[in-house]
Structure formats: C-alpha cells, structure tokens
Design a protein around this motif. Structure first.
Motif, PDB file in Angstrom:
ATOM      1  N   ASN A   1     -27.793 133.902 -40.177  1.00 21.48           N
ATOM      2  CA  ASN A   1     -29.219 133.885 -39.843  1.00 21.48           C
ATOM      3  C   ASN A   1     -29.527 132.982 -38.656  1.00 21.48           C
ATOM      4  O   ASN A   1     -30.486 132.210 -38.663  1.00 21.48           O
ATOM      5  N   GLY A   2     -28.702 133.086 -37.619  1.00 21.14           N
ATOM      6  CA  GLY A   2     -28.989 132.359 -36.393  1.00 21.14           C
ATOM      7  C   GLY A   2     -28.488 130.928 -36.342  1.00 21.14           C
ATOM      8  O   GLY A   2     -28.696 130.234 -35.345  1.00 21.14           O
ATOM      9  N   THR A   3     -27.832 130.423 -37.402  1.00 23.12           N
ATOM     10  CA  THR A   3     -27.303 129.063 -37.349  1.00 23.12           C
ATOM     11  C   THR A   3     -26.197 128.993 -36.298  1.00 23.12           C
ATOM     12  O   THR A   3     -25.469 129.939 -36.069  1.00 23.12           O
ATOM     13  N   THR A   4     -26.103 127.837 -35.657  1.00 25.32           N
ATOM     14  CA  THR A   4     -25.138 127.670 -34.580  1.00 25.32           C
ATOM     15  C   THR A   4     -23.731 127.476 -35.138  1.00 25.32           C
ATOM     16  O   THR A   4     -23.515 126.659 -36.037  1.00 25.32           O
ATOM     17  N   VAL A   5     -22.805 128.225 -34.601  1.00 28.54           N
ATOM     18  CA  VAL A   5     -21.403 128.074 -34.990  1.00 28.54           C
ATOM     19  C   VAL A   5     -20.847 126.840 -34.279  1.00 28.54           C
ATOM     20  O   VAL A   5     -21.071 126.640 -33.084  1.00 28.54           O
ATOM     21  N   SER A   6     -20.147 125.974 -35.016  1.00 22.43           N
ATOM     22  CA  SER A   6     -19.613 124.738 -34.426  1.00 22.43           C
ATOM     23  C   SER A   6     -18.144 124.562 -34.831  1.00 22.43           C
ATOM     24  O   SER A   6     -17.832 123.762 -35.714  1.00 22.43           O
ATOM     25  N   PRO A   7     -17.249 125.345 -34.227  1.00 23.58           N
ATOM     26  CA  PRO A   7     -15.834 125.296 -34.618  1.00 23.58           C
ATOM     27  C   PRO A   7     -15.187 123.933 -34.394  1.00 23.58           C
ATOM     28  O   PRO A   7     -14.252 123.568 -35.106  1.00 23.58           O
ATOM     29  N   TYR A   8     -15.673 123.162 -33.398  1.00 24.90           N
ATOM     30  CA  TYR A   8     -15.102 121.836 -33.178  1.00 24.90           C
ATOM     31  C   TYR A   8     -15.304 120.948 -34.398  1.00 24.90           C
ATOM     32  O   TYR A   8     -14.428 120.152 -34.763  1.00 24.90           O
ATOM     33  N   ARG A   9     -16.455 121.062 -35.047  1.00 26.38           N
ATOM     34  CA  ARG A   9     -16.706 120.264 -36.245  1.00 26.38           C
ATOM     35  C   ARG A   9     -15.793 120.706 -37.382  1.00 26.38           C
ATOM     36  O   ARG A   9     -15.334 119.888 -38.180  1.00 26.38           O
ATOM     37  N   ALA A  10     -15.554 122.010 -37.440  1.00 23.00           N
ATOM     38  CA  ALA A  10     -14.625 122.512 -38.461  1.00 23.00           C
ATOM     39  C   ALA A  10     -13.239 121.902 -38.267  1.00 23.00           C
ATOM     40  O   ALA A  10     -12.585 121.496 -39.231  1.00 23.00           O
ATOM     41  N   LEU A  11     -12.805 121.812 -37.016  1.00 21.30           N
ATOM     42  CA  LEU A  11     -11.480 121.250 -36.733  1.00 21.30           C
ATOM     43  C   LEU A  11     -11.440 119.744 -37.003  1.00 21.30           C
ATOM     44  O   LEU A  11     -10.430 119.218 -37.487  1.00 21.30           O
ATOM     45  N   LEU A  12     -12.536 119.057 -36.713  1.00 21.79           N
ATOM     46  CA  LEU A  12     -12.603 117.627 -37.024  1.00 21.79           C
ATOM     47  C   LEU A  12     -12.552 117.398 -38.530  1.00 21.79           C
ATOM     48  O   LEU A  12     -11.904 116.454 -39.008  1.00 21.79           O
ATOM     49  N   LEU A  13     -13.238 118.254 -39.272  1.00 24.83           N
ATOM     50  CA  LEU A  13     -13.205 118.150 -40.734  1.00 24.83           C
ATOM     51  C   LEU A  13     -11.788 118.368 -41.261  1.00 24.83           C
ATOM     52  O   LEU A  13     -11.343 117.681 -42.187  1.00 24.83           O
ATOM     53  N   TYR A  14     -11.093 119.314 -40.665  1.00 23.11           N
ATOM     54  CA  TYR A  14      -9.713 119.557 -41.099  1.00 23.11           C
ATOM     55  C   TYR A  14      -8.836 118.340 -40.830  1.00 23.11           C
ATOM     56  O   TYR A  14      -7.981 117.974 -41.653  1.00 23.11           O
ATOM     57  N   SER A  15      -9.073 117.685 -39.695  1.00 22.24           N
ATOM     58  CA  SER A  15      -8.326 116.471 -39.380  1.00 22.24           C
ATOM     59  C   SER A  15      -8.598 115.383 -40.424  1.00 22.24           C
ATOM     60  O   SER A  15      -7.670 114.697 -40.881  1.00 22.24           O
ATOM     61  N   LEU A  16      -9.865 115.238 -40.825  1.00 22.79           N
ATOM     62  CA  LEU A  16     -10.216 114.275 -41.870  1.00 22.79           C
ATOM     63  C   LEU A  16      -9.605 114.662 -43.213  1.00 22.79           C
ATOM     64  O   LEU A  16      -9.204 113.802 -44.004  1.00 22.79           O
ATOM     65  N   MET A  17      -9.539 115.965 -43.450  1.00 27.18           N
ATOM     66  CA  MET A  17      -8.946 116.457 -44.691  1.00 27.18           C
ATOM     67  C   MET A  17      -7.491 116.015 -44.794  1.00 27.18           C
ATOM     68  O   MET A  17      -7.012 115.613 -45.856  1.00 27.18           O
ATOM     69  N   ILE A  18      -6.780 116.066 -43.662  1.00 23.44           N
ATOM     70  CA  ILE A  18      -5.383 115.621 -43.640  1.00 23.44           C
ATOM     71  C   ILE A  18      -5.308 114.116 -43.846  1.00 23.44           C
ATOM     72  O   ILE A  18      -4.498 113.610 -44.634  1.00 23.44           O
ATOM     73  N   GLN A  19      -6.187 113.372 -43.131  1.00 25.36           N
ATOM     74  CA  GLN A  19      -6.169 111.916 -43.229  1.00 25.36           C
ATOM     75  C   GLN A  19      -6.441 111.437 -44.656  1.00 25.36           C
ATOM     76  O   GLN A  19      -5.868 110.435 -45.103  1.00 25.36           O
ATOM     77  N   ARG A  20      -7.312 112.150 -45.365  1.00 27.81           N
ATOM     78  CA  ARG A  20      -7.669 111.747 -46.723  1.00 27.81           C
ATOM     79  C   ARG A  20      -6.753 112.361 -47.785  1.00 27.81           C
ATOM     80  O   ARG A  20      -7.009 112.243 -48.977  1.00 27.81           O
ATOM     81  N   SER A  21      -5.715 113.033 -47.323  1.00 24.98           N
ATOM     82  CA  SER A  21      -4.709 113.610 -48.225  1.00 24.98           C
ATOM     83  C   SER A  21      -5.321 114.590 -49.222  1.00 24.98           C
ATOM     84  O   SER A  21      -4.913 114.655 -50.395  1.00 24.98           O
ATOM     85  N   VAL A  22      -6.297 115.359 -48.763  1.00 26.12           N
ATOM     86  CA  VAL A  22      -6.880 116.400 -49.613  1.00 26.12           C
ATOM     87  C   VAL A  22      -5.902 117.566 -49.669  1.00 26.12           C
ATOM     88  O   VAL A  22      -5.446 118.049 -48.630  1.00 26.12           O
ATOM     89  N   PRO A  23      -5.556 118.033 -50.842  1.00 27.19           N
ATOM     90  CA  PRO A  23      -4.578 119.130 -50.925  1.00 27.19           C
ATOM     91  C   PRO A  23      -5.106 120.422 -50.312  1.00 27.19           C
ATOM     92  O   PRO A  23      -6.290 120.732 -50.417  1.00 27.19           O
ATOM     93  N   HIS A  24      -4.229 121.170 -49.649  1.00 28.13           N
ATOM     94  CA  HIS A  24      -4.591 122.456 -49.053  1.00 28.13           C
ATOM     95  C   HIS A  24      -4.376 123.574 -50.068  1.00 28.13           C
ATOM     96  O   HIS A  24      -3.613 123.419 -51.026  1.00 28.13           O
ATOM     97  N   ASP A  25      -5.022 124.711 -49.832  1.00 29.25           N
ATOM     98  CA  ASP A  25      -4.689 125.913 -50.582  1.00 29.25           C
ATOM     99  C   ASP A  25      -4.640 127.089 -49.614  1.00 29.25           C
ATOM    100  O   ASP A  25      -4.776 126.907 -48.395  1.00 29.25           O
ATOM    101  N   HIS A  26      -4.443 128.293 -50.119  1.00 26.02           N
ATOM    102  CA  HIS A  26      -4.232 129.438 -49.223  1.00 26.02           C
ATOM    103  C   HIS A  26      -5.507 129.880 -48.506  1.00 26.02           C
ATOM    104  O   HIS A  26      -5.445 130.744 -47.629  1.00 26.02           O
ATOM    105  N   PHE A  27      -6.669 129.279 -48.855  1.00 25.62           N
ATOM    106  CA  PHE A  27      -7.895 129.576 -48.109  1.00 25.62           C
ATOM    107  C   PHE A  27      -8.121 128.597 -46.962  1.00 25.62           C
ATOM    108  O   PHE A  27      -8.848 128.906 -46.025  1.00 25.62           O
ATOM    109  N   THR A  28      -7.522 127.427 -47.035  1.00 29.28           N
ATOM    110  CA  THR A  28      -7.766 126.406 -46.016  1.00 29.28           C
ATOM    111  C   THR A  28      -7.362 126.891 -44.629  1.00 29.28           C
ATOM    112  O   THR A  28      -8.132 126.799 -43.669  1.00 29.28           O
ATOM    113  N   PHE A  29      -6.161 127.416 -44.516  1.00 24.90           N
ATOM    114  CA  PHE A  29      -5.635 127.774 -43.195  1.00 24.90           C
ATOM    115  C   PHE A  29      -6.390 128.918 -42.514  1.00 24.90           C
ATOM    116  O   PHE A  29      -6.652 128.843 -41.304  1.00 24.90           O
TER     117      PHE A  29
END
Length: 525
Positions: free
Chosen positions: A137-165
């Motif tokens: 509905n017109g929200t701005t896509v911000s892929p850079y933030r998605a990638l930053l979140l993934y970096s934080l996910m690694i730093q915080r040792s959050v387990p991945h699953d087959h949807f993460t990638f």
C-alpha cells in the motif's frame, strides 16, 4: 495463543472501554463504588486480546504503552508471544492479509530491537526483515535496513531458518550494486546447511539474473535436485530478460508444468525481441492448452501488435480484454494508449485514457508524449498542467524526466521556444530533474527550428555528457535548412567524432513507458 482465545471477550472489551456510557454492565463497577474498588492489573491475556482486536496503529501504540508500563515484555514466559503478536499487526505476512495490518516496518524494527529476549526466534526477525523488502500500500521499500537487520541478527546469534535467507537474498536483489554481498549470503546459506532448500535456490537464481550474472543463475538451476514450477519460471524469465530467447524457449519446452506466468513470460520474450508473430503463435497454443490469460498476457500481446503496427489486431485484443472481464487497470490501460498511439489512432488513445478509473505516472507520460508526437502540442501542455494539479494530492504521479520529454516535444511541435526554455529550467528548479540526452535533443531541435543556431550549438557543447549523434543530427538538419555552411562543417565534424547510436532514445521509442509500468513482472519470494 490459547491464553487470549480462552479469555472472556466481553469482559476484556468492557474493561478496556471502561469510559463508555453503559454503566449497568455487571463487569464494570458502579459509579458509587469505583473510587473505592481497586482496579484489576493489566495482564498479558488482556494485552494479547487487545492487540488482536485493535483496528488502528494509534490503538496499537496505546496498547504497547500499557504493555511497557506494566512490564509485560520483561516477563520471559510471555514476552515472545506478545512481541510476535504486535509484530504480526505491524508487518503483513501475505498480500491477502494487508487489511488486518498497519504497515509500519520502522516501528516494528524499533520494537524488535528494544525488546529483551532470552531466546530470540528467527520468526520475529524474518518477519521484520521481510517487511523492509515488500511494498504494501505504497510503503517505501528499504532493503538496506533489511540487510542491517540481518547483520544484527548474526551479531546477536539469533538462529536462522530456511525462511531467513530468501528474505535477505531478496534485499540483495533490490539493492542494485550488491552482487558481491549476495554471493556472500549464498556462501553463508551453504555453511548453514540451507542451500538445498528450493525456496533459497529460487531466490538466489532470481538475484543472479537480476544482477546480470546469467552464468551463476544457470549454475544454480542446473544444480537443483527438486525444481518447482517457480524454479522453471524463474529460469525462463531470467533468460528472457537476458535476451537469450532461444535458450528460454528450450527451457519452456522442457517445463514439466506450465502456468499462466510461464506462458506470459515466453510471449513477452517474443513480443519484446522482434518476434511478434511468434508471440501470437504461442498465445494460440496457450489457448489450446486451456490456460486463461491474465492482464500481463494481454499487455504483451498489445506490445506485439505495436511491433507489427497492426491497429486491427490491437483493437481485437482490446475487445478480448473487455470480453474476458478485464477492467482498464493501469497496466492494460497504459499498454492500450501506447498501442493506439503508435498505430495511428490518437482518438482511441484519448478514449482509453479518459475511461481509466486510475492513472499511473506511466499512463500520464504515455498520453502526454502521444499528444506531442501526434502534433497536438497545446493539448499535451494542457494535460501536463492537469497532471500537476492531480499530483498535488497524489505523490505517485509526480512528473519525472520522461514527463518533460513529452512536454518539450510538445513545445517543439508547436514552435514554442519561450515555453520550451521555461520548462527546461522549470524541471530543474521545481522538480530537481537533471536533463538527459532526450531533453537536449528537444531543446537543440527547438532552438534550431527557430533559427537560433548559435544558441543551439552552445547548448549542445555545454551538455554534462558528451552529445551523441542524435543531438548533432538535429542541429545539422537546421543548419542545412538555413544554409549556414561554416557551422555545417563544424557540426559534421562532431557527428563523425560522436559515438554511433541506435534509435533507442525516448523520442524514438516509447517502449520505456511499458517497461516501467506495464511490462511482465516476476517476483520470487
């Protein structure tokens, strides 16, 4: 989930709306005893029910405030469930669920990062990462933030699953210069043991093709052991986009299962690569196979009609669209305007434009450019003013560089030198648009047409980019018409030195209008 489903709805609702006029409800205390009776503590069951039932972002924030005030997110036994429910309301999980969600990925990100958790779940992180890669509905896509979140996910040792990638790979796909990062994510998927997942492989293939690395895209496909119809279609679309039409047809013929997307992708390949008759032959096979066309199928058939210059066939596709119950949406409507204009029926193009219930930026651009090309410059300029009025309340139709190509073309058709110069400055001053080659072609032709040869030559020489042959040829025609031999020799020398160009600028080919808004689209994930 069981906690709030078993909680009495009426009790919760009346407690939450304790200021209503229903003073006699048995759940609520009487006015005389309210000041003496102690109010029950706001607990997680109440919070879960209200999160589920709230109907606005404002209400959700109020509930969040109560959750924080009562320390519910610090109770490790229930904070994950509360967090998940709030994130689900903030981040749509599917296109069909948009009406039940509030589409606030930034708030969701803050909520995720500020909530203390002892055992963080991949589901919550995946949900927020995905919300930054999907336009709702017109929200701005911000892929850079998605990638930053993934970096934080690694730093915080959050387990991945087959949807993460798949969600992270899609973010890489949306960032045009991130092929190296995409390859790094590919390597991490291998290390974590998720490479064999079909969903991961499909998104990897899509990423490689969209970054122009068709070799890697093919390698991913060739190594797949379990290919779905999505896998085959992603390979097919990637080859079509790479203009490898023969290879694409080979994949199409080998597909064990085809759907409307597969058929449309192959039809699009033929229509947009100079084989319109083959596009229609394939469409007949599609009909024989009892596959119902969709809007994109018809759009690409219209592109084929335009390529052949057949107004009759284009009109028949228009009739077919009406017969099949397709409305004049922005994709189909824009394609019809483009087809009618290029096939010589400006009146039919006008009719489609004014019958469309909603018009995109590409629709306005197509109609303005069509009017200019057909010598209706004054009407084109009038339509541009109408567009600006509507753009005041609709941010999606703000004029862009293509719009001003049509405007300057209209000025050229009518010989409006003053207006052309004004619009050339206006697009920079008002909209911050940097002139492109097509704008200079129009301005050089406009000044030359008015006999202002020196001014035209000066404009060509101050272009930020080196002028191509189209600019110099526009000037050369005027120089010869006015018999300026000295300037003709100078301009001729520039043409010899200019890089050869194809007739693929906007002035010569309006197919960009379809490529921007009405073309076949394929998204994975």
């Amino acid at each position: 989930m069981v906690a709030y489903l078993s909680y009495p709805p009426d009790a919760i609702t009346n407690l939450y709306y304790s200021t209503t006029t229903n003073k006699n409800h048995p759940i609520l205390p009487s006015p005389s005893s309210s000041s003496r009776r102690r109010r029950r503590r706001f607990d997680s069951r109440e919070a879960l029910f209200l999160i589920r039932e709230c109907n606005s972002f404002k209400q959700l924030k109020q509930i969040h405030a109560q959750v924080l005030r009562n320390g519910l997110l610090h109770h490790h036994s229930n904070n994950q469930l509360l967090l998940t429910q709030m994130l689900l309301r903030l981040c749509p999980s599917t296109a069909s669920s948009q009406s039940n969600h509030f589409n606030h990925p930034d708030y969701a990100t803050s909520l995720l990062l500020s909530t203390p958790t002892t055992n963080p779940t991949a589901f919550n992180w995946n949900l927020v990462i995905r919300s930054h890669t999907v336009n709702h509905n017109g929200t701005t896509v911000s892929p850079y933030r998605a990638l930053l979140l993934y970096s934080l996910m690694i730093q915080r040792s959050v387990p991945h699953d087959h949807f993460t990638f798949p969600f992270v790979i899609k973010a890489c796909t949306l960032v045009g210069s991130s092929l190296a990062l995409g390859k790094a994510i590919h390597a991490r998927a291998l290390i974590n043991g998720f490479y064999a997942d079909t969903f991961v492989q499909n998104t990897l293939m899509d990423m490689y093709f969209k970054h122009g690395d068709s070799v890697s895209g093919r390698m991913v496909f060739d190594k797949m052991t379990d290919r779905t119809v999505v896998s085959w279609t992603t390979m097919l679309v990637g080859l079509v986009d790479a203009e490898a039409i023969e290879d694409a047809r080979g994949v199409f013929d080998r597909m064990p299962e085809r759907n409307v997307v597969s058929w449309t992708a192959m039809i699009s390949g033929y229509a947009r690569n100079g084989q319109p008759r083959e596009a229609f032959r394939l469409y007949r096979c599609m009909v024989d196979d009892r596959v119902r066309p969709n809007e994109y199928t018809l759009v690409n058939l219209l592109v084929a009609c335009t390529e052949m210059g057949s107004l009759e066939m284009g009109s028949s596709i228009h009739d077919l669209a009406l017969k099949k119950g397709f409305g004049l949406g922005v994709f189909l409507g824009t394609a019809l305007i483009d087809m009618y204009s290029k096939c010589g029926s400006l009146e039919d193009a006008r009719k489609v434009f004014y019958e469309m219930p909603r018009r995109s930026l590409a629709t306005w651009n197509s109609m303005i450019t069509s009017l200019g090309v057909h010598g209706q410059g004054y009407e084109a300029l009038s339509l541009f003013k109408t567009m600006e009025k509507e753009a005041a309340t609709d941010n999606t139709i703000q004029p862009d560089a293509i719009t001003f190509v049509g405007v300057l073309c209209a000025c050229l058709q009518e010989g409006l030198v003053g207006e052309g110069c004004r619009y050339f400055r206006y697009m920079r001053d008002r909209y911050g648009i940097t002139p492109i080659v097509d704008h200079y072609v129009c301005m050089v032709a406009l000044l030359s047409q008015a006999g202002m040869l020196n001014e035209a030559y000066q404009l060509a020489t101050i272009m930020p980019a080196k002028p191509n042959s189209h600019v110099w040829e526009a000037l050369l025609r005027a120089v010869r018409a006015y018999g300026n031999v000295d300037l003709e020799q100078v301009v001729s020398k520039h043409i010899e030195d200019a890089e050869p160009t194809r007739d693929d600028t906007i002035l010569y080919d309006k197919s960009h209008l379809l490529n921007r808004d009405s073309s076949f689209k394929w998204e994975v994930g």
